[in-house]
Write a protein that holds these residues in place. Structure first.
Motif, short mmCIF file in Angstrom:
data_model
loop_
_atom_site.label_atom_id
_atom_site.label_comp_id
_atom_site.label_asym_id
_atom_site.label_seq_id
_atom_site.Cartn_x
_atom_site.Cartn_y
_atom_site.Cartn_z
N TRP A 451 0.83 -1.20 0.00
CA TRP A 451 0.00 0.00 0.00
C TRP A 451 0.87 1.25 0.00
O TRP A 451 1.92 1.29 0.66
N PRO A 452 0.41 2.31 -0.68
CA PRO A 452 1.15 3.58 -0.59
C PRO A 452 1.26 4.12 0.82
O PRO A 452 2.31 4.65 1.21
N HIS A 453 0.21 3.98 1.62
CA HIS A 453 0.24 4.58 2.96
C HIS A 453 1.00 3.73 3.96
O HIS A 453 1.35 4.22 5.04
N ARG A 454 1.28 2.48 3.64
CA ARG A 454 2.04 1.61 4.54
C ARG A 454 3.50 1.51 4.13
O ARG A 454 4.41 1.72 4.95
N GLN A 455 3.74 1.12 2.90
CA GLN A 455 5.11 0.88 2.45
C GLN A 455 5.65 1.99 1.54
O GLN A 455 6.83 1.96 1.20
N GLY A 456 4.78 2.91 1.10
CA GLY A 456 5.23 3.96 0.19
C GLY A 456 5.36 3.50 -1.24
O GLY A 456 5.94 4.19 -2.09
N THR A 457 4.84 2.32 -1.56
CA THR A 457 4.88 1.76 -2.92
C THR A 457 3.50 1.88 -3.54
O THR A 457 2.53 2.26 -2.89
N ASP A 458 3.40 1.51 -4.80
CA ASP A 458 2.08 1.32 -5.39
C ASP A 458 1.40 0.15 -4.68
O ASP A 458 2.06 -0.67 -4.03
N ALA A 459 0.10 0.07 -4.83
CA ALA A 459 -0.66 -0.99 -4.14
C ALA A 459 -0.59 -2.29 -4.94
O ALA A 459 -1.57 -2.72 -5.57
N MET A 460 0.58 -2.92 -4.91
CA MET A 460 0.82 -4.16 -5.64
C MET A 460 0.34 -5.36 -4.83
O MET A 460 0.55 -5.42 -3.61
N PHE A 461 -0.26 -6.31 -5.53
CA PHE A 461 -0.69 -7.58 -4.92
C PHE A 461 0.19 -8.70 -5.46
O PHE A 461 0.51 -8.73 -6.65
N LEU A 462 0.55 -9.65 -4.59
CA LEU A 462 1.37 -10.79 -4.99
C LEU A 462 0.86 -12.07 -4.35
O LEU A 462 0.66 -12.13 -3.14
N ALA A 463 0.67 -13.09 -5.19
CA ALA A 463 0.43 -14.45 -4.72
C ALA A 463 1.44 -15.37 -5.40
O ALA A 463 1.58 -15.31 -6.63
N ILE A 464 2.16 -16.17 -4.63
CA ILE A 464 3.08 -17.15 -5.18
C ILE A 464 2.45 -18.53 -5.04
O ILE A 464 1.99 -18.90 -3.94
N MET A 465 2.41 -19.27 -6.13
CA MET A 465 1.77 -20.59 -6.15
C MET A 465 2.75 -21.63 -6.69
O MET A 465 3.48 -21.35 -7.65
N ARG A 466 2.74 -22.79 -6.09
CA ARG A 466 3.56 -23.91 -6.55
C ARG A 466 2.67 -24.98 -7.16
O ARG A 466 1.66 -25.37 -6.57
N LYS A 467 3.05 -25.45 -8.34
CA LYS A 467 2.28 -26.51 -8.99
C LYS A 467 2.60 -27.85 -8.34
O LYS A 467 3.77 -28.21 -8.18
N SER A 468 1.56 -28.56 -7.97
CA SER A 468 1.74 -29.84 -7.27
C SER A 468 2.47 -30.84 -8.16
O SER A 468 2.29 -30.88 -9.38
N VAL A 469 3.29 -31.67 -7.50
CA VAL A 469 3.97 -32.76 -8.20
C VAL A 469 3.06 -33.96 -8.17
O VAL A 469 2.67 -34.43 -7.10
N ARG A 470 2.73 -34.43 -9.34
CA ARG A 470 1.78 -35.56 -9.40
C ARG A 470 2.50 -36.86 -9.08
O ARG A 470 3.66 -37.03 -9.33
#
Length: 470
Positions: A451-470
């Motif tokens: 958030w701009p008001h928390r970190q001073g950055t643009d309000a970027m969203f990030l999710a990291i996902m791992r593909k399951s090993v079958r």
């Protein structure tokens, strides 16, 4: 430049009834540039942050004049809805009936009156001079009269008069107070969730002119050398970031030659988080699935060069693909003009996939001043469909055990949490917070919303996902 509130507009500071017409007016070049930018935004749908630098460069406007033009142009674009609400009260006629050039001038004059320290008489006189030398000189008296009425109240007084009562409708009140469409204020409130008491702080930060952030592209220039050249300071969180105090970044040699780039620190952080996240098995093939205009592709391409990896970058629009090629020149990045939803790339090939999905851009409104008035709730649904389809494609292209970084420059829940909740089967969320070391207030995880008001950055969203090993 901050947006200080100007002095009281009453008593001896009130502008004259009508400026003298004895001498031909001499428009101020900075204000003329700002007015021309407003026209380009209105008539041509121009992006202010792209159009204004060209206007200033073509007219050789530099230094303090360039700073004034930038403040007036961007500030007026950012506050447009609030200014129109006030002008509607002062004009005595529907704004839709006004000539476009007159409307632009009124907005520019009202911004100077309400959100700068420019004396009232100077703001009105300079604006009337612009009108007198423009396509509608006969409107000068009307503009003078309307701006006189605007000058009779401070910004806060106008907000108290026109906004919904804060006691019964705080979101509506804060939206007008900070020059946001109500629907955007509601979306930010929803995204804040349990921290919705931060709404006014978030909207206020979103209504400020942001500092320019630079990135020292790894292996091309050291961050120390970029600090020296730019006379800037080290970024708080990104190891490659520099804060530029003022001036045109395009005039820096490092930026002009591609050693560095202009990139918000939040954008740097989310790209670095994906590349630094722990992975098992091979780590030599990376993919940027929606690469234009190339800022993140350049960062991950530079890191790929250091780590012996290869990057494929996908961009559907040819002219944006060319921008990517320019950004990654000399790096191990191959650019493809293709639709990321249906590429000919081999499935289950990539170790890391960055999906910086097209979005509403609500997280970067402070950097795109006119954007808040162009977007509508209807645009969200269209983009959510595209984001969903791109994530399905990313899931097909990443190898088992590989990682996907889903990124949006928006806090809107429909573009962030809802997309992640409906992700394709076999994608497991990874806690992204450890890969943003030193960054405070990252919440409960596993996803991250800056958030701009928390970190001073643009309000970027990030999710990291791992593909399951079958």
């Amino acid at each position: 430049m901050s947006r200080p509130i100007g002095p009281a507009r009453k008593g001896s500071t009130r502008p004259p009834q009508r400026p003298s017409t004895q001498q031909p007016p001499t428009p101020d070049p900075a204000r003329q540039a700002a007015l021309d930018l407003l026209r380009a935004v209105r008539e041509d749908g121009a992006y202010a942050n792209l159009a204004l630098p060209k206007i200033l460069n073509d007219r050789r406007i530099y230094g303090r004049d360039a700073g004034l033009a930038t403040e007036l142009a961007y500030g007026t674009c950012r506050a447009m809805g609030l200014l129109d609400a006030i002008l509607a009260q002062g004009s005595g006629r529907p704004l839709a009936e006004l000539d476009g050039a007159v409307h632009d001038a009124l907005r520019l004059g009202a911004y100077q009156l309400l959100r700068t320290r420019i004396p009232a008489h100077a703001a009105v006189s300079a604006t009337v001079n612009l009108v007198r030398t423009g396509p509608k000189p006969g409107a000068a008296g009307f503009v003078n009269a309307v701006l006189r009425r605007v000058s009779e109240r401070e910004e806060g007084e106008w907000v108290d008069l026109l906004a919904p009562p804060i006691a019964t409708d705080p979101i509506g009140h804060y939206a007008m107070q900070t020059a946001h469409p109500r629907w955007i204020a509601e979306a930010i409130n929803d995204a804040l969730g349990a921290e919705s008491d931060e709404l006014l702080e978030a909207l206020t930060a979103d209504d400020q002119r942001p500092q320019v952030h630079l990135v020292a592209r790894p292996g091309r220039i050291s961050v120390a050398d970029l600090v020296i050249e730019s006379v800037g300071e080290l970024a708080r969180y990104s190891p490659y970031g520099v804060y530029l105090p003022d001036g045109d970044p395009g005039r820096l040699r490092a930026v002009a030659t591609g050693l560095a780039g202009v990139q918000d620190e939040g954008s740097q952080l989310v790209a670095l988080a994906l590349i630094n996240a722990e992975i098992e098995g091979p780590d030599s093939r990376w993919l940027d699935l929606a690469a234009g205009p190339g800022g993140k592709a350049a960062v991950i391409g530079a890191l790929a060069a250091e780590r012996g990896a290869q990057v494929d970058a996908i961009e559907i629009t040819p002219h944006r693909a060319e921008l990517v090629r320019q950004a990654v020149a000399g790096l191990p990045v191959k650019v493809h003009v293709a639709d990321g939803r249906s590429t000919t790339l081999p499935p289950e090939t990539y170790d890391r996939v960055l999906l910086d999905a097209p979005c509403t851009g609500l997280g970067a409104l402070r950097r795109r001043p006119e954007a808040r008035w162009r977007r509508s709730p209807a645009s969200v649904a269209e983009l959510v469909e595209l984001q969903t389809e791109l994530l399905i494609s990313a899931a097909a292209l990443v190898r088992p055990g590989g990682l996907i970084g889903y990124v949006t420059c928006s806090p809107h829940l429909a573009e962030t949490a809802d997309i992640v909740a409906a992700r394709p089967a076999g994608l497991d969320l990874v806690d992204a917070r450890p890969y943003l070391p030193g960054v405070p207030k990252l919440g409960a995880g596993p996803t991250v919303q800056l958030w701009p008001h928390r970190q001073g950055t643009d309000a970027m969203f990030l999710a990291i996902m791992r593909k399951s090993v079958r």
